[in-house]
Design a protein around this motif. Structure first.
Motif, PDB file in Angstrom:
ATOM      1  N   PHE A  34      -8.791  -9.960   0.585  1.00  0.00           N
ATOM      2  CA  PHE A  34      -9.132 -10.449   1.824  1.00  0.00           C
ATOM      3  C   PHE A  34      -7.779 -10.391   2.479  1.00  0.00           C
ATOM      4  N   GLU A  35      -7.830 -10.690   3.896  1.00  0.00           N
ATOM      5  CA  GLU A  35      -6.497 -10.548   4.655  1.00  0.00           C
ATOM      6  C   GLU A  35      -6.125 -12.067   5.311  1.00  0.00           C
ATOM      7  N   PRO A  36      -4.998 -12.299   5.524  1.00  0.00           N
ATOM      8  CA  PRO A  36      -4.552 -13.511   6.070  1.00  0.00           C
ATOM      9  C   PRO A  36      -5.184 -13.776   7.548  1.00  0.00           C
ATOM     10  N   GLU A  37      -5.395 -14.853   7.816  1.00  0.00           N
ATOM     11  CA  GLU A  37      -6.039 -15.099   9.331  1.00  0.00           C
ATOM     12  C   GLU A  37      -4.847 -14.561  10.439  1.00  0.00           C
ATOM     13  N   LEU A  38      -4.003 -15.118  10.530  1.00  0.00           N
ATOM     14  CA  LEU A  38      -2.787 -14.676  11.482  1.00  0.00           C
ATOM     15  C   LEU A  38      -1.632 -14.407  10.615  1.00  0.00           C
ATOM     16  N   VAL A  39      -0.993 -13.237  11.075  1.00  0.00           N
ATOM     17  CA  VAL A  39       0.409 -12.367  10.340  1.00  0.00           C
ATOM     18  C   VAL A  39       1.282 -12.481  11.591  1.00  0.00           C
ATOM     19  N   PHE A  40       2.404 -12.998  11.463  1.00  0.00           N
ATOM     20  CA  PHE A  40       3.433 -12.743  12.176  1.00  0.00           C
ATOM     21  C   PHE A  40       4.690 -12.246  11.443  1.00  0.00           C
ATOM     22  N   GLY A  41       4.924 -11.116  11.738  1.00  0.00           N
ATOM     23  CA  GLY A  41       5.904 -10.144  11.088  1.00  0.00           C
ATOM     24  C   GLY A  41       6.918  -9.579  11.643  1.00  0.00           C
ATOM     25  N   SER A  49       5.930   1.927   2.314  1.00  0.00           N
ATOM     26  CA  SER A  49       4.408   2.522   2.507  1.00  0.00           C
ATOM     27  C   SER A  49       4.114   3.401   1.345  1.00  0.00           C
ATOM     28  N   THR A  50       4.690   3.624   0.463  1.00  0.00           N
ATOM     29  CA  THR A  50       4.301   4.265  -0.510  1.00  0.00           C
ATOM     30  C   THR A  50       4.440   3.540  -1.785  1.00  0.00           C
ATOM     31  N   HIS A  51       4.859   2.160  -1.879  1.00  0.00           N
ATOM     32  CA  HIS A  51       4.849   0.961  -2.949  1.00  0.00           C
ATOM     33  C   HIS A  51       4.416  -0.202  -2.731  1.00  0.00           C
ATOM     34  N   VAL A  52       3.483  -0.465  -3.502  1.00  0.00           N
ATOM     35  CA  VAL A  52       2.811  -1.955  -3.584  1.00  0.00           C
ATOM     36  C   VAL A  52       3.290  -2.943  -4.225  1.00  0.00           C
ATOM     37  N   PRO A  53       3.999  -3.997  -3.793  1.00  0.00           N
ATOM     38  CA  PRO A  53       4.782  -4.924  -4.699  1.00  0.00           C
ATOM     39  C   PRO A  53       3.653  -5.773  -5.459  1.00  0.00           C
ATOM     40  N   PRO A  54       4.285  -6.120  -6.738  1.00  0.00           N
ATOM     41  CA  PRO A  54       3.190  -7.037  -7.523  1.00  0.00           C
ATOM     42  C   PRO A  54       3.019  -8.311  -7.055  1.00  0.00           C
ATOM     43  N   MET A  55       2.186  -8.961  -6.975  1.00  0.00           N
ATOM     44  CA  MET A  55       1.997 -10.357  -6.772  1.00  0.00           C
ATOM     45  C   MET A  55       2.329 -11.323  -7.854  1.00  0.00           C
ATOM     46  N   ALA A  57       4.012 -15.810   7.970  1.00  0.00           N
ATOM     47  CA  ALA A  57       5.227 -15.722   8.879  1.00  0.00           C
ATOM     48  C   ALA A  57       6.470 -14.938   7.968  1.00  0.00           C
ATOM     49  N   SER A  58       6.567 -13.841   8.326  1.00  0.00           N
ATOM     50  CA  SER A  58       7.464 -13.080   7.257  1.00  0.00           C
ATOM     51  C   SER A  58       8.169 -12.124   8.175  1.00  0.00           C
ATOM     52  N   HIS A  59       9.323 -11.281   7.658  1.00  0.00           N
ATOM     53  CA  HIS A  59       9.960 -10.179   7.921  1.00  0.00           C
ATOM     54  C   HIS A  59       9.704  -8.730   7.628  1.00  0.00           C
ATOM     55  N   SER A  60       8.195  -9.038   6.919  1.00  0.00           N
ATOM     56  CA  SER A  60       7.785  -7.684   6.637  1.00  0.00           C
ATOM     57  C   SER A  60       6.749  -7.038   7.681  1.00  0.00           C
ATOM     58  N   SER A  61       6.370  -6.080   7.782  1.00  0.00           N
ATOM     59  CA  SER A  61       5.344  -5.620   8.793  1.00  0.00           C
ATOM     60  C   SER A  61       4.082  -5.957   8.400  1.00  0.00           C
ATOM     61  N   GLU A  62       3.383  -6.563   9.626  1.00  0.00           N
ATOM     62  CA  GLU A  62       1.798  -6.991   9.611  1.00  0.00           C
ATOM     63  C   GLU A  62       1.067  -5.960   8.628  1.00  0.00           C
ATOM     64  N   GLU A  63       1.375  -4.750   9.012  1.00  0.00           N
ATOM     65  CA  GLU A  63       0.444  -3.856   8.132  1.00  0.00           C
ATOM     66  C   GLU A  63       0.555  -3.707   6.721  1.00  0.00           C
ATOM     67  N   MET A  64       1.796  -3.992   6.253  1.00  0.00           N
ATOM     68  CA  MET A  64       2.030  -4.074   4.758  1.00  0.00           C
ATOM     69  C   MET A  64       1.717  -5.054   4.128  1.00  0.00           C
ATOM     70  N   ILE A  65       1.917  -6.260   5.167  1.00  0.00           N
ATOM     71  CA  ILE A  65       1.352  -7.667   4.553  1.00  0.00           C
ATOM     72  C   ILE A  65      -0.215  -7.890   4.160  1.00  0.00           C
ATOM     73  N   ARG A  66      -0.905  -7.268   5.496  1.00  0.00           N
ATOM     74  CA  ARG A  66      -2.289  -7.006   5.325  1.00  0.00           C
ATOM     75  C   ARG A  66      -2.661  -6.201   4.194  1.00  0.00           C
ATOM     76  N   ARG A  67      -2.106  -5.237   3.993  1.00  0.00           N
ATOM     77  CA  ARG A  67      -2.221  -4.224   2.924  1.00  0.00           C
ATOM     78  C   ARG A  67      -2.181  -4.772   1.430  1.00  0.00           C
ATOM     79  N   ASP A  68      -1.255  -5.654   1.257  1.00  0.00           N
ATOM     80  CA  ASP A  68      -0.783  -6.308  -0.035  1.00  0.00           C
ATOM     81  C   ASP A  68      -1.939  -7.132  -0.278  1.00  0.00           C
ATOM     82  N   TYR A  69      -2.359  -8.076   0.736  1.00  0.00           N
ATOM     83  CA  TYR A  69      -3.503  -9.214   0.415  1.00  0.00           C
ATOM     84  C   TYR A  69      -4.780  -8.222   0.238  1.00  0.00           C
TER      85      TYR A  69
END
Length: 218
Positions: A126-133, A81-87, A108-120
């Motif tokens: 933009f955000e991915p269309e569907l996220v399965f985390g 929640s406090t670190h954004v990984p580099p792309m 489709a990831s083992h990370s949380s949907e919230e963090m995935i959408r934040r990173d995008y």
């Protein structure tokens, strides 16, 4: 419309370099509290995540109790929640080109949907269309086929109209179960035993992000 209708991406170490920058240091922080004698190198951590997998690390190797698992998860959430990984360099540009061409991007990831959408949002705009985390029930997480089946159902796509891209076995196993083509994200993996296995078992063993573009019809 892009030649490939739908791209399904893993997140950690496929799109963002999150293991060395977030997950590994978070694990070490948790171990300082729970198992001070555990001081694995990054390579050891990656190897154990590959085989037997993170759940088995916690339950079978480290014998964490339910209460200790909550501590581990709390430390992990503090880091994520406090670190954004580099792309990875070039990934954001490729994903924007693919999306502009009409392609559908799902995760489709083992990370949380919230963090995935934040990173995008931060890296791609933009955000991915569907996220399965990780927020899904365990029975629906990778390597279970749920994510790919749901994507195909939602968009009315056949297996050969998708491409699954991952750096580890769960994505490959999920793709196999659904008959979906699989590409190994070799740019996110530097541990040789893992690379050797994934390259051997992938229809598209990729070493660089640029090699992904032709598979997308770009």
């Amino acid at each position: 419309m892009a030649c490939l209708p739908c791209l399904v991406l893993d997140h950690d170490d496929t799109v963002v370099a999150s293991t060395p920058t977030i997950h590994y240091p978070a694990f070490l922080d948790a171990m300082r509290i729970l198992r001070p004698e555990v001081n694995w190198s990054l390579q050891e951590y990656v190897l154990y995540n590959f085989e037997p997998g993170f759940e088995a690390i916690c339950r079978e190797m480290l014998h964490l109790t339910d209460e200790e698992m909550l501590v581990e998860q709390k430390v992990w959430k503090q880091w994520t929640s406090t670190h954004v990984p580099p792309m990875f360099p070039g990934m954001a540009e490729l994903l924007r080109r693919y999306r502009d061409a009409g392609g559908i991007i799902c995760v489709a990831s083992h990370s949380s949907e919230e963090m995935i959408r934040r990173d995008y949002r931060i890296h791609c705009g933009f955000e991915p269309e569907l996220v399965f985390g990780w927020d899904l029930p365990p029975a629906k997480r990778k390597p279970a086929p749920y994510a790919l089946k749901e994507i195909m159902r939602h968009y009315g796509l056949a297996p050969n109209e998708l491409l699954m891209v991952d750096d580890l076995k769960p994505g490959w196993q999920m793709a196999q179960r659904c008959g979906v083509p699989f590409a190994f994200a070799g740019w996110g993996c530097e541990v040789q035993p893992v690379r050797a296995f994934m390259k051997k078992h992938s229809a598209h063993p990729l070493d660089a992000i640029a090699q992904l573009a032709p598979l997308l019809g770009l």
